[in-house]
Design a protein around this motif. Sequence first.
Motif, short mmCIF file in Angstrom:
data_model
loop_
_atom_site.label_atom_id
_atom_site.label_comp_id
_atom_site.label_asym_id
_atom_site.label_seq_id
_atom_site.Cartn_x
_atom_site.Cartn_y
_atom_site.Cartn_z
N VAL A 30 126.50 -45.96 71.74
CA VAL A 30 126.02 -44.98 72.68
C VAL A 30 126.38 -45.31 74.12
CG1 VAL A 30 123.98 -43.76 73.28
CG2 VAL A 30 124.13 -44.87 71.09
N PRO A 31 127.57 -45.00 74.63
CA PRO A 31 128.11 -45.32 75.96
C PRO A 31 128.71 -44.13 76.72
CG PRO A 31 129.61 -45.92 74.23
CD PRO A 31 128.51 -45.11 73.61
N ALA A 32 128.79 -44.21 78.04
CA ALA A 32 129.32 -43.09 78.85
C ALA A 32 130.52 -43.43 79.71
CB ALA A 32 128.23 -42.59 79.77
N VAL A 33 131.39 -42.47 79.86
CA VAL A 33 132.62 -42.73 80.59
C VAL A 33 132.87 -41.66 81.64
CG1 VAL A 33 135.06 -43.23 80.34
CG2 VAL A 33 133.52 -43.61 78.43
N MET A 34 132.20 -41.77 82.76
CA MET A 34 132.44 -40.79 83.82
C MET A 34 132.15 -41.40 85.18
SD MET A 34 133.67 -38.07 82.74
CE MET A 34 133.78 -37.78 84.47
N PRO A 35 132.76 -40.83 86.19
CA PRO A 35 132.44 -41.29 87.55
C PRO A 35 130.95 -41.13 87.82
CG PRO A 35 134.10 -39.52 87.57
CD PRO A 35 133.78 -39.80 86.17
N ALA A 36 130.34 -42.16 88.34
CA ALA A 36 128.93 -42.05 88.68
C ALA A 36 128.86 -41.33 90.04
CB ALA A 36 128.29 -43.42 88.79
N LEU A 53 115.58 -44.64 86.67
CA LEU A 53 114.88 -45.27 87.78
C LEU A 53 115.73 -45.30 89.04
CD1 LEU A 53 113.25 -48.21 85.81
CD2 LEU A 53 112.01 -46.49 87.15
N THR A 54 117.02 -45.52 88.88
CA THR A 54 117.92 -45.53 90.04
C THR A 54 117.92 -44.16 90.72
OG1 THR A 54 119.32 -47.16 88.94
CG2 THR A 54 120.28 -45.97 90.79
N ALA A 55 117.93 -43.12 89.89
CA ALA A 55 117.89 -41.77 90.45
C ALA A 55 116.60 -41.55 91.24
CB ALA A 55 118.01 -40.74 89.33
N LEU A 56 115.48 -42.02 90.70
CA LEU A 56 114.19 -41.89 91.39
C LEU A 56 114.20 -42.69 92.69
CD1 LEU A 56 111.74 -42.23 88.36
CD2 LEU A 56 112.20 -40.16 89.70
N SER A 57 114.79 -43.88 92.60
CA SER A 57 114.85 -44.74 93.78
C SER A 57 115.63 -44.07 94.91
CB SER A 57 115.52 -46.06 93.39
OG SER A 57 115.75 -46.85 94.54
N GLU A 58 116.71 -43.39 94.55
CA GLU A 58 117.52 -42.72 95.57
C GLU A 58 116.77 -41.56 96.21
OE1 GLU A 58 121.05 -41.77 93.43
OE2 GLU A 58 121.89 -43.80 93.62
N ARG A 59 115.80 -41.04 95.47
CA ARG A 59 114.98 -39.97 96.04
C ARG A 59 113.72 -40.54 96.69
NH1 ARG A 59 112.98 -35.92 92.43
NH2 ARG A 59 113.44 -37.13 90.57
N SER A 60 113.71 -41.86 96.82
CA SER A 60 112.59 -42.55 97.48
C SER A 60 111.24 -42.30 96.82
CB SER A 60 112.51 -42.16 98.96
OG SER A 60 113.70 -42.52 99.62
N VAL A 61 111.26 -42.11 95.51
CA VAL A 61 109.99 -41.97 94.78
C VAL A 61 109.40 -43.36 94.61
CG1 VAL A 61 108.94 -41.24 92.62
CG2 VAL A 61 110.85 -39.93 93.57
N PRO A 62 108.18 -43.60 95.06
CA PRO A 62 107.62 -44.95 95.02
C PRO A 62 107.16 -45.40 93.63
CG PRO A 62 106.04 -43.43 95.99
CD PRO A 62 107.26 -42.63 95.71
N THR A 63 106.43 -44.54 92.93
CA THR A 63 105.93 -44.91 91.60
C THR A 63 106.20 -43.79 90.61
OG1 THR A 63 103.73 -43.99 92.00
CG2 THR A 63 104.07 -46.31 92.57
N VAL A 64 106.17 -44.17 89.32
CA VAL A 64 106.41 -43.19 88.27
C VAL A 64 105.55 -43.55 87.06
CG1 VAL A 64 108.34 -44.47 87.28
CG2 VAL A 64 108.21 -41.98 86.98
N VAL A 70 108.73 -48.17 91.18
CA VAL A 70 110.13 -47.88 90.87
C VAL A 70 111.05 -49.02 91.28
CG1 VAL A 70 112.09 -46.37 91.39
CG2 VAL A 70 109.84 -45.38 90.94
N GLU A 71 110.95 -49.46 92.53
CA GLU A 71 111.86 -50.51 93.02
C GLU A 71 111.71 -51.81 92.23
OE1 GLU A 71 114.22 -50.02 95.05
OE2 GLU A 71 113.63 -47.97 95.58
N TYR A 72 110.46 -52.16 91.98
CA TYR A 72 110.21 -53.41 91.27
C TYR A 72 110.79 -53.35 89.86
CZ TYR A 72 107.63 -57.50 89.64
OH TYR A 72 107.29 -58.73 89.14
N LEU A 73 110.62 -52.20 89.22
CA LEU A 73 111.11 -52.04 87.86
C LEU A 73 112.64 -52.05 87.81
CD1 LEU A 73 109.81 -51.89 85.17
CD2 LEU A 73 109.61 -49.42 85.39
N VAL A 74 113.25 -51.43 88.80
CA VAL A 74 114.72 -51.47 88.89
C VAL A 74 115.19 -52.91 88.94
CG1 VAL A 74 116.69 -51.07 90.43
CG2 VAL A 74 115.09 -49.21 89.97
#
Lengths: 260, 260
Positions: free
Chosen positions: A254-260, B31-42, B77-81
Amino acid sequence: MATGRTHRPATRSRGIPEATVARLPLYLRALTALSERSVPTVSSEELAAAAGVNSAKLRKDFSYLGSYGTRGVGYDVEYLVYQISRELGLTQDWPVVIVGIGNLGAALANYGGFASRGFRVAALIDADPAMAGKPVAGIPVQHSDDLEKIIQDNGVSIGVIATPAGAAQAVCDRLVAAGVTSILNFAPTVLTVPDGVDVRKVDLSIELQILAFHEQRKAGEEAHTDGTGPAAAVTREGADDSAPSADKGPDGDVPAVMPA
Amino acid sequence: MATGRTHRPATRSRGIPEATVARLPLYLRALTALSERSVPTVSSEELAAAAGVNSAKLRKDFSYLGSYGTRGVGYDVEYLVYQISRELGLTQDWPVVIVGIGNLGAALANYGGFASRGFRVAALIDADPAMAGKPVAGIPVQHSDDLEKIIQDNGVSIGVIATPAGAAQAVCDRLVAAGVTSILNFAPTVLTVPDGVDVRKVDLSIELQILAFHEQRKAGEEAHTDGTGPAAAVTREGADDSAPSADKGPDGDVPAVMPA
DNA sequence: CCATCTTTGTGCACGCGTTCACAAAGACAT
DNA sequence: ATGTCTTTGTGAACGCGTGCACAAAGATGG
């Protein structure tokens, strides 16, 4: 692995376990190789070795398809190739569309393993107008405006998504609305689809991360048992009797191959 | 899936189940997506929806890593990342070599998801002398004669094989002998490796065949319940509350992308 | 400080998948 | 025709992964 293997919880399709279905292509590949060498019959032991699995597992897998072997002899190669092909639905023609003709999409279009398995690239679709008409792998790229028409005209039920992550869900929605019921997703996104639509994902990044996890673990163990540096640790023995570490399968996954 | 999921029988690495490890990258991406949106907790519920899994499963997965959540609030979020990145070994640099710079190899070299996850393409290697020196994705291709030296000079422990099937085992042997202990295989072949070396495989052809199996089954069922033609059957309802059909995990299983 | 409410962490049961081990079945030789 | 030998097909046990359901933990408000 692969991919991704999107497991389906309890969908024993006609009594054939999902894990078995995932291995049938493996057996088929090994059997095809034997067929090309004109080998008439093969034992479960030999075939299992060629496919990289346990012989007991192979026999149990085949038992779900019926009793196609002869005790004391083994399996008839040609017959088994036919039965597995039929079971997998490879005796019919499957028109496939590839959406997103970037580096990966082009690589997939050029992939030779399609035609030999009954898959036919019916169309290449991209959102970039500059790509339209340009031939890739001998097939002219079409613009995504015509996606619905292309799907319907060709009776396509399998779609491959090789777009950037941001576009994947929208493309997926359009494919499904146009009649596609199976999707192979290379974009690193979770796709939401209606019931009745199958999605399998292939995510290179995920595969690498899983390897990194084990790599880290190996480096850690080695550090407190062996004193040598990480790059100097070469394990080189027993490359014969050990079973291949292939699999990932079920779920697999289960892997992905695209520009992030 | 995807494939490629090569399951390892009973190798509970430091108590973390293999199935959990395979899902950590999924959580990390969400989590990275949430982090970029500055979401603190989830909450586990929200994160599970974003990752396409069950919330109970997610909580159990995290419990193997330790207790990083706060009851009544959720997860930071940050800690979990950070914790997941550390667990997967992504806080360190992983030099990777790609062997076989055809369509697929080039696509992989251009893949943007490498650098962002701590993976660095240290070298591109091809057996074709005509390719030598030619830059792909800004990196000059090197000839396979220098494979061993490249591996050792760069301290590479992860190798990606994107060669034709016929060359894969030989390349694999050389990689392993040179010190590589993790291999991601895109060639449609079963690789045999010594103990201690991890192999994951990605096989596009296998993924498509699994889809074809389910597609055939769907067409069959539909044929005796519904009278319409195969291409005319559009399922379009309940696209909201239904859980995404993502997964394939473990195994998943696991698909290949190379000329047959 | 107490009550209430939210959300985590997990004990438990269930089901799928894997593996072992062996009986049944057939080929082959005598 | 009978015996031996090989290999299949499968019953049964085991282990992992999943999901339920709930108790414990902490936040929040009065």
